[in-house]
Design a protein around this motif. Structure first.
Motif, PDB file in Angstrom:
ATOM      1  N   ALA A 272     -55.753 -27.317 -36.706  1.00  0.00           N
ATOM      2  CA  ALA A 272     -56.201 -27.717 -38.052  1.00  0.00           C
ATOM      3  C   ALA A 272     -55.137 -28.592 -38.700  1.00  0.00           C
ATOM      4  O   ALA A 272     -54.009 -28.714 -38.200  1.00  0.00           O
ATOM      5  N   THR A 273     -55.508 -29.183 -39.836  1.00  0.00           N
ATOM      6  CA  THR A 273     -54.598 -30.047 -40.593  1.00  0.00           C
ATOM      7  C   THR A 273     -54.727 -29.726 -42.080  1.00  0.00           C
ATOM      8  O   THR A 273     -55.845 -29.661 -42.610  1.00  0.00           O
ATOM      9  N   VAL A 274     -53.600 -29.517 -42.744  1.00  0.00           N
ATOM     10  CA  VAL A 274     -53.597 -29.234 -44.183  1.00  0.00           C
ATOM     11  C   VAL A 274     -54.099 -30.459 -44.934  1.00  0.00           C
ATOM     12  O   VAL A 274     -53.688 -31.594 -44.652  1.00  0.00           O
ATOM     13  N   ILE A 275     -54.986 -30.262 -45.901  1.00  0.00           N
ATOM     14  CA  ILE A 275     -55.540 -31.386 -46.656  1.00  0.00           C
ATOM     15  C   ILE A 275     -54.481 -31.970 -47.588  1.00  0.00           C
ATOM     16  O   ILE A 275     -53.511 -31.305 -47.947  1.00  0.00           O
ATOM     17  N   SER A 276     -54.672 -33.217 -47.989  1.00  0.00           N
ATOM     18  CA  SER A 276     -53.664 -33.917 -48.802  1.00  0.00           C
ATOM     19  C   SER A 276     -53.398 -33.220 -50.126  1.00  0.00           C
ATOM     20  O   SER A 276     -52.277 -33.250 -50.631  1.00  0.00           O
ATOM     21  N   ALA A 277     -54.429 -32.572 -50.706  1.00  0.00           N
ATOM     22  CA  ALA A 277     -54.254 -31.911 -52.004  1.00  0.00           C
ATOM     23  C   ALA A 277     -53.310 -30.725 -51.923  1.00  0.00           C
ATOM     24  O   ALA A 277     -52.790 -30.279 -52.953  1.00  0.00           O
ATOM     25  N   ASP A 278     -53.078 -30.200 -50.718  1.00  0.00           N
ATOM     26  CA  ASP A 278     -52.213 -29.026 -50.559  1.00  0.00           C
ATOM     27  C   ASP A 278     -50.889 -29.337 -49.876  1.00  0.00           C
ATOM     28  O   ASP A 278     -50.068 -28.430 -49.707  1.00  0.00           O
ATOM     29  N   LEU A 298     -64.709 -32.266 -45.462  1.00  0.00           N
ATOM     30  CA  LEU A 298     -64.082 -33.484 -45.976  1.00  0.00           C
ATOM     31  C   LEU A 298     -64.456 -33.701 -47.441  1.00  0.00           C
ATOM     32  O   LEU A 298     -63.588 -34.059 -48.261  1.00  0.00           O
ATOM     33  N   ALA A 299     -65.707 -33.449 -47.790  1.00  0.00           N
ATOM     34  CA  ALA A 299     -66.132 -33.612 -49.188  1.00  0.00           C
ATOM     35  C   ALA A 299     -65.385 -32.643 -50.097  1.00  0.00           C
ATOM     36  O   ALA A 299     -64.963 -33.005 -51.200  1.00  0.00           O
ATOM     37  N   GLU A 300     -65.205 -31.408 -49.640  1.00  0.00           N
ATOM     38  CA  GLU A 300     -64.473 -30.423 -50.438  1.00  0.00           C
ATOM     39  C   GLU A 300     -63.004 -30.810 -50.570  1.00  0.00           C
ATOM     40  O   GLU A 300     -62.391 -30.602 -51.623  1.00  0.00           O
ATOM     41  N   ALA A 301     -62.430 -31.380 -49.497  1.00  0.00           N
ATOM     42  CA  ALA A 301     -61.042 -31.836 -49.552  1.00  0.00           C
ATOM     43  C   ALA A 301     -60.880 -32.950 -50.586  1.00  0.00           C
ATOM     44  O   ALA A 301     -59.896 -32.988 -51.336  1.00  0.00           O
ATOM     45  N   GLN A 302     -61.854 -33.847 -50.662  1.00  0.00           N
ATOM     46  CA  GLN A 302     -61.807 -34.922 -51.656  1.00  0.00           C
ATOM     47  C   GLN A 302     -61.911 -34.353 -53.066  1.00  0.00           C
ATOM     48  O   GLN A 302     -61.221 -34.815 -53.985  1.00  0.00           O
ATOM     49  N   GLN A 303     -62.761 -33.351 -53.248  1.00  0.00           N
ATOM     50  CA  GLN A 303     -62.888 -32.717 -54.558  1.00  0.00           C
ATOM     51  C   GLN A 303     -61.595 -32.022 -54.958  1.00  0.00           C
ATOM     52  O   GLN A 303     -61.179 -32.076 -56.130  1.00  0.00           O
ATOM     53  N   GLN A 304     -60.927 -31.394 -54.008  1.00  0.00           N
ATOM     54  CA  GLN A 304     -59.661 -30.722 -54.310  1.00  0.00           C
ATOM     55  C   GLN A 304     -58.582 -31.737 -54.661  1.00  0.00           C
ATOM     56  O   GLN A 304     -57.706 -31.459 -55.486  1.00  0.00           O
ATOM     57  N   ARG A 305     -58.622 -32.897 -54.028  1.00  0.00           N
ATOM     58  CA  ARG A 305     -57.653 -33.943 -54.373  1.00  0.00           C
ATOM     59  C   ARG A 305     -57.863 -34.406 -55.812  1.00  0.00           C
ATOM     60  O   ARG A 305     -56.898 -34.599 -56.574  1.00  0.00           O
ATOM     61  N   GLN A 306     -59.113 -34.578 -56.191  1.00  0.00           N
ATOM     62  CA  GLN A 306     -59.408 -34.965 -57.574  1.00  0.00           C
ATOM     63  C   GLN A 306     -58.998 -33.873 -58.555  1.00  0.00           C
ATOM     64  O   GLN A 306     -58.474 -34.155 -59.641  1.00  0.00           O
ATOM     65  N   ALA A 307     -59.209 -32.627 -58.155  1.00  0.00           N
ATOM     66  CA  ALA A 307     -58.807 -31.503 -59.016  1.00  0.00           C
ATOM     67  C   ALA A 307     -57.298 -31.452 -59.184  1.00  0.00           C
ATOM     68  O   ALA A 307     -56.792 -31.123 -60.270  1.00  0.00           O
TER      69      ALA A 307
END
Length: 362
Positions: A272-278, A298-307
């Protein structure tokens, strides 16, 4: 005379870091940079710098610094306290977490240990006057690259600063900084998730791991129930490119989460790979911390980045003038409603006012 900061005591793993140097992975040069770029951004806001101006990064225990040649405003960007010693009066005053403080020539700032998280920053108004290497000031000590002489800061090092102008205006404080504690990291499975059975992937996501003592800027070795690859796949593959946040599974089954100083190629499968938001959370993990992983799309990762960007904006919205303990906050005073209920003492009282002024009957 040029304004500088002298290192009296370096603290732990103290180095100069900025946003890092992108685009050199093909030459074997890691990105490096701040392990917690969110904290660096907020620290630079304390002293009026651009978001990723280079600062002093430290782990667990902060340094002791002395201003020389001129005044310098310093931002303390972490959950730690400090002591400001005034050279002129010999007075020692406390400095709060997430606060700026201006040091006059000869003044010292002693930073205590980090009380929450693992990494802190000292940002310097105007920035650091070190020569960039491959586009960045960030220190990569393994290759003697960047920073001050390419190495960790040590006692008696002198850091040149770009600004010789005296600091004006009030000190600043961030009243609601982000929480530095880390218990969970969001990940996207892969790129070698198929090296592991469905049960192994589920075990990885259901397990609680402990950060081992082999934790540094290069990566975090975890301890827990081992995660084994499928027998026909094994734990070796042709070496390929790596990025911070990739989670390798070596032969012993203990995950390795790669950090900002990670090697640029490797041959272990990555579950796995840690998402950019984390990614910034990796800088706040210390040995002994417990950690779990959560798979997201991927969509959830983008939402977390925006958050994350919203949380940073919210923290910056609590950047206020700081007047020191016991001082009057004139800005807050002026913004208060001080005229409600004001009356004209020379006018005749109204009937209600007359009644309220009478003595109670006995």
């Amino acid at each position: 005379m040029t304004t500088t900061l002298k290192i009296i005591a370096p603290g732990m793993l103290c180095s100069l870091q900025d946003q890092g140097r992108a685009g050199y992975g093909q030459f074997g040069v890691p990105r490096s940079g701040a392990t917690d770029p969110v904290a660096l951004r907020l620290g630079n806001a304390l002293v009026g710098n651009a978001p990723f101006e280079a600062g002093i990064e430290f782990r667990m225990v902060g340094p002791t610094l002395q201003a020389q040649g001129g005044a310098v405003r310093v931002g303390l960007a972490c959950q730690a306290r400090a002591e400001h010693s005034c050279a002129q009066t010999q007075a020692v005053t406390p400095v709060s977490a997430w606060q700026s403080i201006t040091l006059q020539p000869g003044d010292t700032l002693k930073v205590s240990s980090v009380s929450r998280g693992a990494t802190g920053y000292l940002t310097l108004a105007g920035g650091i006057a070190c020569e960039p290497v491959l586009g960045g000031i960030s220190t990569y000590a393994r290759a003697n690259l960047g920073g001050l002489h390419g190495q960790w800061l040590k006692a008696n090092d002198v850091i040149p600063l770009r600004s010789d102008a005296p600091a004006h205006g009030c000190e600043k404080i961030i009243a609601a900084p982000p929480d530095a504690s880390v218990t969970q990291l969001s990940v996207i499975l892969g790129p070698q998730a198929d090296f592991f059975s469905t049960s192994a992937r589920e075990k990885f996501l259901a397990s609680t791991f402990i950060a081992s003592t082999q934790t540094d800027r290069m990566g975090i070795r975890l301890q827990g129930d081992p995660i084994h690859a499928l027998p026909d796949k094994g734990n070796d593959l042709i070496s390929e490119g790596l990025v911070p946040g990739a989670i390798q599974i070596p032969g012993d089954g203990q995950p390795i989460v790669l950090g900002v100083d990670c090697q640029t190629v490797g041959g272990y499968p990555k579950i796995a790979t840690v998402i950019s938001a984390d990614l910034h959370k990796l800088g706040q993990i210390q040995p002994g911390d417990t950690l779990r992983f959560k798979a997201v799309t991927l969509a959830e990762a983008q939402q977390q980045r925006q958050a994350l960007e919203r949380r940073i904006a919210e923290a910056l919205s609590t950047l206020y003038d700081h007047y020191g303990a016991g001082a009057m906050n004139l800005k807050a005073l002026y913004e208060s409603n001080l005229i409600d209920g004001v009356v004209n003492a020379t006018s005749d009282p109204t009937p209600n006012e007359t009644e309220s002024c009478k003595k109670p009957s006995t």
